[in-house]
Enzyme design. Structure first.
Site, PDB file in Angstrom:
ATOM      1  CD  GLU A  34       1.429 -14.158 -17.374  1.00  0.00           C
ATOM      2  OE1 GLU A  34       0.387 -13.585 -17.052  1.00  0.00           O
ATOM      3  OE2 GLU A  34       1.702 -14.474 -18.558  1.00  0.00           O
ATOM      4  NE  ARG A 261       4.773 -22.241 -28.233  1.00  0.00           N
ATOM      5  CZ  ARG A 261       4.423 -21.729 -27.051  1.00  0.00           C
ATOM      6  NH1 ARG A 261       4.760 -20.490 -26.752  1.00  0.00           N
ATOM      7  NH2 ARG A 261       3.745 -22.446 -26.193  1.00  0.00           N
ATOM      8  CE  LYS A 271       2.356 -20.278 -18.345  1.00  0.00           C
ATOM      9  NZ  LYS A 271       3.152 -19.267 -17.668  1.00  0.00           N
TER      10      LYS A 271
HETATM   11  P1  ATP Z   1       1.865 -20.702 -22.144  1.00  0.00           P
HETATM   12  O1  ATP Z   1       1.639 -20.381 -23.579  1.00  0.00           O
HETATM   13  O2  ATP Z   1       1.872 -22.153 -21.837  1.00  0.00           O
HETATM   14  O3  ATP Z   1       0.980 -19.922 -21.210  1.00  0.00           O
HETATM   15  P2  ATP Z   1       3.850 -18.755 -21.791  1.00  0.00           P
HETATM   16  O4  ATP Z   1       4.763 -18.477 -22.901  1.00  0.00           O
HETATM   17  O5  ATP Z   1       2.739 -17.789 -21.543  1.00  0.00           O
HETATM   18  O6  ATP Z   1       3.338 -20.237 -21.881  1.00  0.00           O
HETATM   19  P3  ATP Z   1       5.598 -17.915 -19.761  1.00  0.00           P
HETATM   20  O7  ATP Z   1       5.546 -18.245 -18.322  1.00  0.00           O
HETATM   21  O8  ATP Z   1       5.303 -16.528 -20.175  1.00  0.00           O
HETATM   22  O9  ATP Z   1       4.615 -18.918 -20.448  1.00  0.00           O
HETATM   23  O10 ATP Z   1       6.954 -18.406 -20.419  1.00  0.00           O
HETATM   24  C1  ATP Z   1       8.224 -18.272 -19.851  1.00  0.00           C
HETATM   25  C2  ATP Z   1       9.245 -18.514 -20.925  1.00  0.00           C
HETATM   26  O11 ATP Z   1       9.103 -19.820 -21.450  1.00  0.00           O
HETATM   27  C3  ATP Z   1       9.101 -17.553 -22.076  1.00  0.00           C
HETATM   28  O12 ATP Z   1      10.373 -17.033 -22.394  1.00  0.00           O
HETATM   29  C4  ATP Z   1       8.564 -18.383 -23.187  1.00  0.00           C
HETATM   30  O13 ATP Z   1       9.042 -17.916 -24.416  1.00  0.00           O
HETATM   31  C5  ATP Z   1       9.114 -19.768 -22.848  1.00  0.00           C
HETATM   32  N1  ATP Z   1       8.248 -20.815 -23.389  1.00  0.00           N
HETATM   33  C6  ATP Z   1       6.930 -20.987 -23.171  1.00  0.00           C
HETATM   34  N2  ATP Z   1       6.457 -22.022 -23.885  1.00  0.00           N
HETATM   35  C7  ATP Z   1       7.510 -22.541 -24.579  1.00  0.00           C
HETATM   36  C8  ATP Z   1       7.670 -23.621 -25.507  1.00  0.00           C
HETATM   37  N3  ATP Z   1       6.658 -24.390 -25.874  1.00  0.00           N
HETATM   38  N4  ATP Z   1       8.900 -23.856 -26.004  1.00  0.00           N
HETATM   39  C9  ATP Z   1       9.939 -23.084 -25.632  1.00  0.00           C
HETATM   40  N5  ATP Z   1       9.859 -22.062 -24.781  1.00  0.00           N
HETATM   41  C10 ATP Z   1       8.661 -21.774 -24.253  1.00  0.00           C
HETATM   42 MG    MG Z   2       3.135 -15.700 -21.313  1.00  0.00          MG
END
Ligand code: ATP
Ligand code: MG
Length: 768
Positions: A34, A261, A271
């Site tokens: 995102e 994760r 983020k």
């Molecule tokens: P945040 O919680 O930091 O906002 P998010 O999951 O909302 O992260 P996205 O941009 O939606 O961020 O994530 C893109 C991809 O990265 C998704 O498939 C998510 O599952 C993966 N991802 C995010 N954080 C992690 C993590 N700590 N370990 C492994 N994969 C991750």
């Molecule tokens: Mg997300």
């Protein structure tokens, strides 16, 4: 046994099986960020998994911006995400998409679901929708609008699109199951009204699809086969499949798989929380070298290869856990150790005048790397030098072997010097040392074989170059930043950045931005890609050479080292007199005698160890191969001369099933406290018996030390709960209870608890 330790990566196995049984001809994955912030180290795991597995199996990976929320996304983030993925070494080729590319199709599928009686427009308020949904223990109730006719639903949905209603007036919902155990399946929301400007589609839309709806259909449209995401989406999988079922999407089609994760101690992987650090000016930006963002890691100088190795070794499993930051640091050191040129710099200078040294420059040859045959540069030795202030003590304690009044030490690649005079200013601060030197020791060894106990790095005071050096350290000083406080500032490590003026050897003038070097004895450094110029280089410290945090921790904990065992008796109870260097060299061919000198003088080995390691050219080559995997001569020497020799007796090393690299890698794991010394011996025995890779054996048998305080605390608490009498007894003053309790927790951990950490945590628990 968890999926990590047995297979390392369960997704890899699934893909391999699907290609083998012909379910798919080609694997197609996607990475769906995102664009509402910069990517962080957690995303690195997802990227390496999505792109890495696709590449490994000859497939492809799409980069798809999940831009379904018009309010939060920005173009700046899209660009940073692309740059980060490329830096990590991955490529989406022609397959760059946005969820918004599919908006029209997504809308059409919405009409299709309505026409089939599988979706309806609900006009309950947000609050009522929540109330009707029920709870975990109570089923939901159907909305009064659930049975609208297809015609009415179609009409309302079209009017929603046309902008006839304000935000929140209606939503589109799937007609699933209001009594489902999975709350997410209680008529999931598919569309909502949002009158907002979108960074790509502008004002074309005022209804936006929900993640659960857009994601599965985008995957299906793009022909994704394996849709990988993190465990928090486990309950969404049912919706994912349900929507595609309702659309009668043909199989084989995309499926969702969840993995744990990546979470690291001492770091933040969110983020939102990272943005707060930027917005509160706690860091200089998303790419501050202390940030766990990909941009920060890159600017700090951490190699992309280290990140990929780290993720690969951590494996992909379904068990959530927190990885100790020290493990990442270990991989970074290992990566940098292999090929980073060694140079000299002094960061906290103390002037040394070499009395009797002529007023001229003596250019000394110095190798860039420890291996024989490395490229060299020349360093100027002059009458006035700088050494590191902490390498001198006027009144040294017992174990301080570096420079002190009257003491002789070696200056790396240079001469032996002896401190003859200490000069101070009015306040008593030492301003200068006077030292004599021995001209016969040029190059670093004495022809008469006399030894010194320390080798110091140094630079010429008159022919060095000055540069800004940014000493970065961990951003946070606690393991779980932000936990237990509302002000993240409380958890910032005040020493996370110290800027000093360093004195560098002249070979470092004109260093291009983005260059990595090791400052001997100090750490690995990287010329800042943004602020540094060849004329005025600025060096970022990537990482120190040793893990200072492990030492700090054991010091703070007050954990005592386990008492040393009595030295083993040799022979018939008589202590063998120590062999002198001359005795060791006598009878060796000239080349091996010279190697022995080098091991003692340059690598700091004892004559005994150096003697064993130069007994044949093969064992010396074996030792040096080990150093290429782990540049810590004394610990590598110790494992080879003690443990390995004990195992293989007189078998020549050339006949072993392993090379020196494997032994080096094993010592690396030991030094990084990934495994205990007991485990190291067990793994070594297996390596000798059957060959293999230390890390793989450790993973397979799940032998990693438990160094996670949270995990150990759980074990401790469960043992203490079963032993109320022992606890009471300890608290009443019977300190000897401690030993038995340590033993029980150790047993409960199957021998894997980090002993130092265990004893300090247990003590803290008992004395709480
Ligand atoms: P945040 O919680 O930091 O906002 P998010 O999951 O909302 O992260 P996205 O941009 O939606 O961020 O994530 C893109 C991809 O990265 C998704 O498939 C998510 O599952 C993966 N991802 C995010 N954080 C992690 C993590 N700590 N370990 C492994 N994969 C991750
Ligand atoms: Mg997300």
């Amino acid at each position: 046994m968890s999926e990590t330790s047995s297979a390392g990566n369960f997704v890899r196995e699934i893909i391999a099986r699907h290609l083998e049984d012909g379910r798919y001809q080609q694997v197609v994955t996607r990475f769906p960020p995102e664009p509402n912030g910069y990517l962080h180290i957690g995303h690195v795991k997802a990227i390496c998994t999505d792109f890495g597995l696709a590449a490994e199996f000859g497939g492809r990976c799409h980069l798809r911006m999940d831009d379904t929320n018009p309010l939060t996304e920005e173009t700046e983030y899209v660009e940073s995400i692309k740059a980060d993925i490329q830096w990590l070494g991955f490529d989406w080729g022609a397959h760059f998409y946005h969820a918004s590319d599919h908006f029209e199709k997504l809308y059409q599928f919405g009409e299709q679901l309505i026409s089939a009686g599988r979706a309806y427009v609900d006009s309950l308020s947000e609050e009522d929708i929540r109330a009707y949904r029920g709870t975990v223990t109570e089923p939901g109730r159907p909305s009064p609008y659930r049975d609208r006719s297809v015609a009415e639903n179609l009409d309302l949905f079209r009017q929603m699109r046309a902008g006839a209603f304000p935000d929140g007036a209606h939503v589109l919902r799937g007609k699933a199951d209001m009594a489902s155990k999975n709350m997410k399946m209680r008529d999931p929301l598919l569309y909502r009204i949002r009158h907002a400007h979108h960074h790509r589609t502008g004002d074309a839309w005022c209804i936006y699809p929900m993640y659960d709806y857009a994601h599965c259909i985008s995957d299906a449209i793009e022909g994704i086969t394996h849709s990988l995401c993190t465990l928090e989406f486990e309950n969404n999988r049912e919706i994912y499949d349900w929507i595609l079922d309702q659309l009668e999407w043909p199989t084989p089609r995309t499926r969702q798989y969840e993995f744990a994760r990546l979470e690291l101690s001492y770091l933040i992987t969110s983020k939102r929380k990272l943005r707060a650090l930027v917005e509160q000016d706690i860091v200089t930006g998303w790419d501050d070298p202390r940030m766990p963002t990909v941009a920060g890691l890159r600017r700090r100088g951490i190699p992309a290869s280290a990140m990929r190795t780290f993720v690969e070794r951590a494996g992909i499993s379904k068990a959530n856990s927190t990885t100790d930051l020290a493990q990442l640091e270990h991989v970074i050191r290992e990566d940098l150790n292999a090929s980073t040129p060694r140079v000299m710099a002094v960061l906290d200078p103390l002037k040394v005048v070499i009395t009797g040294f002529p007023d001229e420059t003596d250019w000394l040859d110095a190798p860039y790397l420890p291996e024989a045959g490395s490229e060299t540069r020349r360093v100027p030795f002059t009458r006035e030098l700088y050494i590191e202030r902490e390498d001198f003590m006027e009144n040294p304690p017992k174990k301080f072997y570096r420079l002190a009044p009257g003491r002789e030490v070696r200056l790396r690649y240079g001469y032996f010097i002896t401190c003859t005079e200490v000069i101070k200013d009015d306040t008593g601060t030492i301003t200068e040392l006077r030292c004599s030197y021995d001209p016969a020791t040029r190059g670093g060894s004495a022809p008469d074989g006399r030894k010194v106990k320390a080798t110091l790095h140094w630079v010429s005071a008159t022919e060095s170059v000055a540069a800004e050096v940014r000493l970065y350290d961990r951003l946070f000083s606690v393991e779980s930043p932000g936990v237990g406080t509302d002000t993240i500032r409380d958890h910032i490590n005040p020493a996370s950045l110290t800027v000093v003026r360093g004195h560098l050897e002249p070979s470092l003038s004109d260093t291009a931005p983005g260059t990595r070097v090791q400052f001997e004895r100090l750490g690995y450094f990287f010329t800042d890609p943004l602020d540094s110029t060849p004329e005025a280089p600025i060096f970022n410290r990537i990482i120190t050479l040793k893990d200072a945090w492990a030492r700090i921790q054991s010091r703070d904990d007050g954990a005592k080292k386990p008492a040393k065992k009595k030295p083993k008796k040799q022979g018939k109870g008589k202590k063998k007199p120590k062999m002198t260097r001359d005795e060791a060299k006598a009878g060796k061919p000239e080349a091996l005698a010279a190697t022995l000198d080098r091991y003692v003088d340059a690598l700091g080995l004892s004559v005994q160890d150096a003697n064993v390691l130069t007994s044949t050219a093969a064992i010396s080559a074996f030792f040096e191969a080990a150093l290429t995997a782990h540049d810590s001569p004394r610990s590598v020497a110790s494992l080879i001369t003690n443990d390995l020799r004990g195992l293989i007796k007189d078998t020549p090393v050339t006949e072993l099933k392993i090379g020196g690299e494997a032994v080096g890698a094993l010592v690396g794991l030991l030094d990084a406290a990934v495994i205990s010394s007991k485990t190291a011996r067990v793994v070594l025995a297996e390596l000798v018996a059957s060959g293999g890779e230390p890390e793989a054996i450790v993973d397979r048998d799940d032998l990693r030390q438990i160094s996670d305080p949270a995990a150990l605390t759980v074990l401790i608490d469960s043992v203490l709960a079963r032993q109320p009498d022992a606890v009471a007894d300890y608290r009443a003053g019977n300190r000897r209870r401690m030993g038995a309790l340590i033993g029980q927790v150790m047993g409960a951990s199957k021998g894997k608890a980090n002993p130092g950490l265990l004893s300090s945590l247990l003590k803290a628990r008992l004395e709480a």
